[in-house]
Design a protein around this motif. Sequence first.
Motif, PDB file in Angstrom:
ATOM      1  N   ALA A 149       0.937  -1.032  -0.091  1.00  0.00           N
ATOM      2  CA  ALA A 149      -0.062   0.008   0.041  1.00  0.00           C
ATOM      3  C   ALA A 149       0.710   1.343  -0.040  1.00  0.00           C
ATOM      4  CB  ALA A 149      -1.158  -0.018   1.143  1.00  0.00           C
ATOM      5  N   GLU A 150       1.809   1.164   0.779  1.00  0.00           N
ATOM      6  CA  GLU A 150       2.856   2.436   0.745  1.00  0.00           C
ATOM      7  C   GLU A 150       3.446   2.651  -0.503  1.00  0.00           C
ATOM      8  OE1 GLU A 150       5.654   1.428   3.795  1.00  0.00           O
ATOM      9  OE2 GLU A 150       4.171   1.799   5.546  1.00  0.00           O
ATOM     10  N   ARG A 151       3.877   1.531  -1.252  1.00  0.00           N
ATOM     11  CA  ARG A 151       4.574   1.691  -2.649  1.00  0.00           C
ATOM     12  C   ARG A 151       3.426   2.157  -3.492  1.00  0.00           C
ATOM     13  NH1 ARG A 151       7.109  -3.399  -1.149  1.00  0.00           N
ATOM     14  NH2 ARG A 151       5.452  -4.602  -2.175  1.00  0.00           N
ATOM     15  N   SER A 152       2.231   1.665  -3.444  1.00  0.00           N
ATOM     16  CA  SER A 152       1.034   2.242  -4.360  1.00  0.00           C
ATOM     17  C   SER A 152       1.012   3.794  -4.125  1.00  0.00           C
ATOM     18  CB  SER A 152      -0.193   1.488  -4.000  1.00  0.00           C
ATOM     19  OG  SER A 152      -0.201   0.362  -4.202  1.00  0.00           O
ATOM     20  N   ASN A 153       0.939   4.046  -2.827  1.00  0.00           N
ATOM     21  CA  ASN A 153       1.121   5.558  -2.650  1.00  0.00           C
ATOM     22  C   ASN A 153       1.893   6.342  -3.184  1.00  0.00           C
ATOM     23  OD1 ASN A 153      -1.641   5.370  -0.929  1.00  0.00           O
ATOM     24  ND2 ASN A 153      -0.426   4.980   0.809  1.00  0.00           N
ATOM     25  N   LYS A 154       3.125   5.914  -2.909  1.00  0.00           N
ATOM     26  CA  LYS A 154       4.413   6.658  -3.483  1.00  0.00           C
ATOM     27  C   LYS A 154       4.241   6.666  -5.114  1.00  0.00           C
ATOM     28  CE  LYS A 154       7.899   5.405  -0.051  1.00  0.00           C
ATOM     29  NZ  LYS A 154       9.070   4.605   0.322  1.00  0.00           N
ATOM     30  N   LYS A 155       3.593   5.815  -5.578  1.00  0.00           N
ATOM     31  CA  LYS A 155       3.530   5.622  -7.074  1.00  0.00           C
ATOM     32  C   LYS A 155       2.374   6.765  -7.426  1.00  0.00           C
ATOM     33  CE  LYS A 155       2.458   2.545 -10.949  1.00  0.00           C
ATOM     34  NZ  LYS A 155       1.794   1.308 -11.384  1.00  0.00           N
ATOM     35  N   LEU A 156       1.153   6.709  -6.778  1.00  0.00           N
ATOM     36  CA  LEU A 156       0.232   7.514  -6.729  1.00  0.00           C
ATOM     37  C   LEU A 156       0.830   9.043  -6.730  1.00  0.00           C
ATOM     38  CD1 LEU A 156      -2.550   8.074  -7.570  1.00  0.00           C
ATOM     39  CD2 LEU A 156      -3.188   7.881  -5.150  1.00  0.00           C
ATOM     40  N   ASN A 157       1.577   9.333  -5.686  1.00  0.00           N
ATOM     41  CA  ASN A 157       2.201  10.524  -5.254  1.00  0.00           C
ATOM     42  C   ASN A 157       2.880  10.967  -6.606  1.00  0.00           C
ATOM     43  OD1 ASN A 157       0.706  10.766  -3.012  1.00  0.00           O
ATOM     44  ND2 ASN A 157       2.327  10.163  -1.874  1.00  0.00           N
ATOM     45  N   ARG A 158       3.696  10.047  -7.156  1.00  0.00           N
ATOM     46  CA  ARG A 158       4.500  10.604  -8.182  1.00  0.00           C
ATOM     47  C   ARG A 158       3.869  11.000  -9.441  1.00  0.00           C
ATOM     48  NH1 ARG A 158       9.928   9.526  -9.897  1.00  0.00           N
ATOM     49  NH2 ARG A 158      10.198   9.464 -12.044  1.00  0.00           N
ATOM     50  N   GLU A 159       2.698  10.175  -9.822  1.00  0.00           N
ATOM     51  CA  GLU A 159       1.896  10.254 -10.956  1.00  0.00           C
ATOM     52  C   GLU A 159       1.317  11.806 -10.961  1.00  0.00           C
ATOM     53  OE1 GLU A 159      -0.707   7.204 -10.949  1.00  0.00           O
ATOM     54  OE2 GLU A 159       0.680   5.725 -11.829  1.00  0.00           O
ATOM     55  N   GLU A 160       0.813  12.136  -9.527  1.00  0.00           N
ATOM     56  CA  GLU A 160       0.283  13.500  -9.226  1.00  0.00           C
ATOM     57  C   GLU A 160       1.263  14.480  -9.399  1.00  0.00           C
ATOM     58  OE1 GLU A 160      -1.277  13.039  -5.235  1.00  0.00           O
ATOM     59  OE2 GLU A 160      -2.956  12.095  -5.978  1.00  0.00           O
ATOM     60  N   THR A 161       2.688  14.280  -9.133  1.00  0.00           N
ATOM     61  CA  THR A 161       3.599  15.269  -9.008  1.00  0.00           C
ATOM     62  C   THR A 161       3.802  15.380 -10.687  1.00  0.00           C
ATOM     63  OG1 THR A 161       4.420  14.556  -6.990  1.00  0.00           O
ATOM     64  CG2 THR A 161       5.832  15.835  -8.663  1.00  0.00           C
ATOM     65  N   VAL A 162       3.866  14.349 -11.513  1.00  0.00           N
ATOM     66  CA  VAL A 162       4.343  14.602 -13.019  1.00  0.00           C
ATOM     67  C   VAL A 162       3.011  15.348 -13.618  1.00  0.00           C
ATOM     68  CG1 VAL A 162       4.249  13.297 -15.045  1.00  0.00           C
ATOM     69  CG2 VAL A 162       5.500  12.331 -13.163  1.00  0.00           C
ATOM     70  N   ARG A 163       1.841  15.078 -13.210  1.00  0.00           N
ATOM     71  CA  ARG A 163       0.629  15.762 -13.910  1.00  0.00           C
ATOM     72  C   ARG A 163       0.725  17.158 -13.425  1.00  0.00           C
ATOM     73  NH1 ARG A 163      -2.417  11.011 -12.449  1.00  0.00           N
ATOM     74  NH2 ARG A 163      -3.187  12.129 -10.578  1.00  0.00           N
ATOM     75  N   LYS A 164       1.174  17.641 -12.081  1.00  0.00           N
ATOM     76  CA  LYS A 164       1.237  19.043 -11.694  1.00  0.00           C
ATOM     77  C   LYS A 164       2.380  19.513 -12.358  1.00  0.00           C
ATOM     78  CE  LYS A 164       1.617  21.988  -7.761  1.00  0.00           C
ATOM     79  NZ  LYS A 164       1.565  21.882  -6.229  1.00  0.00           N
ATOM     80  N   LEU A 165       3.363  18.994 -12.673  1.00  0.00           N
ATOM     81  CA  LEU A 165       4.778  19.389 -13.377  1.00  0.00           C
ATOM     82  C   LEU A 165       4.280  19.643 -14.913  1.00  0.00           C
ATOM     83  CD1 LEU A 165       7.502  20.321 -12.803  1.00  0.00           C
ATOM     84  CD2 LEU A 165       8.129  17.836 -13.296  1.00  0.00           C
ATOM     85  N   GLU A 166       3.254  18.966 -15.378  1.00  0.00           N
ATOM     86  CA  GLU A 166       3.166  19.047 -16.727  1.00  0.00           C
ATOM     87  C   GLU A 166       2.116  20.318 -16.862  1.00  0.00           C
ATOM     88  OE1 GLU A 166       1.227  15.744 -18.146  1.00  0.00           O
ATOM     89  OE2 GLU A 166       2.976  14.616 -18.298  1.00  0.00           O
ATOM     90  N   THR A 167       1.338  20.397 -16.080  1.00  0.00           N
ATOM     91  CA  THR A 167       0.558  21.682 -15.883  1.00  0.00           C
ATOM     92  C   THR A 167       1.294  22.938 -15.785  1.00  0.00           C
ATOM     93  OG1 THR A 167      -1.440  20.337 -15.176  1.00  0.00           O
ATOM     94  CG2 THR A 167      -1.482  22.696 -14.848  1.00  0.00           C
ATOM     95  N   LEU A 168       2.178  22.885 -14.757  1.00  0.00           N
ATOM     96  CA  LEU A 168       3.100  24.102 -14.699  1.00  0.00           C
ATOM     97  C   LEU A 168       3.850  24.487 -15.504  1.00  0.00           C
ATOM     98  CD1 LEU A 168       4.252  23.380 -10.936  1.00  0.00           C
ATOM     99  CD2 LEU A 168       2.486  25.274 -11.606  1.00  0.00           C
ATOM    100  N   ARG A 169       4.547  23.216 -16.580  1.00  0.00           N
ATOM    101  CA  ARG A 169       5.381  23.565 -17.413  1.00  0.00           C
ATOM    102  C   ARG A 169       4.419  24.385 -18.910  1.00  0.00           C
ATOM    103  NH1 ARG A 169       8.542  17.868 -17.674  1.00  0.00           N
ATOM    104  NH2 ARG A 169      10.328  18.448 -16.149  1.00  0.00           N
TER     105      ARG A 169
END
Length: 211
Positions: A133-153
């Motif tokens: 579950a922790e690994r899934s949360n980390k993966k989810l957080n990474r995906e959210e960060t990537v999406r946010k980064l794309e929006t900011l770029r």
Amino acid sequence: MEYDILNEILTSTVSSLFEWKNSEFEEQMRSSLTSLPPPNPGDWVKVEGNQKLEMALRRLRIDRNTTNGRELANKTTEELNTEKKKVKNELKTYDTTFKSLFGRLPKREEKEPMRPLYMYYKKIKQAISKRPAERSNKKLNREETVRKLETLRKERGELKAVLHNFQMEFSQTNQRRIRYHKDILPVENEYKRYKDVKAEIAKLESELSKA
């Protein structure tokens, strides 16, 4: 010479007699032990139960405070699996010992002395189950960060285009480059937002590189 031979014979005879007596004594002890009635399960649990727990804790190199499971968070998944196997073996040893004496596995109440170890085993299993579950949360957080980064770029690109166009128009109109703060007043908000977006992008890119 004759005395020496006589002493040797006597010594040999006494030795043989002692060995026979010793063997006879051991046989009598074995017969006596096997003839004793088996212990009562309830009495055995009361007397031997806590001793079995203490022996198990010593072999596991833990104490009763450790069985609260607080230290499990510091262990790797591999360490947790190893600890789980060791604890399971200790619980199995208790059951096997009980069965060898009474011809059956212990009932729930007869396992009561080992309760701290059962609770510890349960906490280990829970700690292991949380890891995916922790690994899934980390993966989810990474995906959210990537999406946010794309929006900011994307926003950075749009702001950069606005500022570039303003700079070109300013140069054509005033025949010079932007030099003073008053020169950027028309696009001051866009300029501040551009700086903030750049800083946030740099922060997120750094987080992703460390993940």
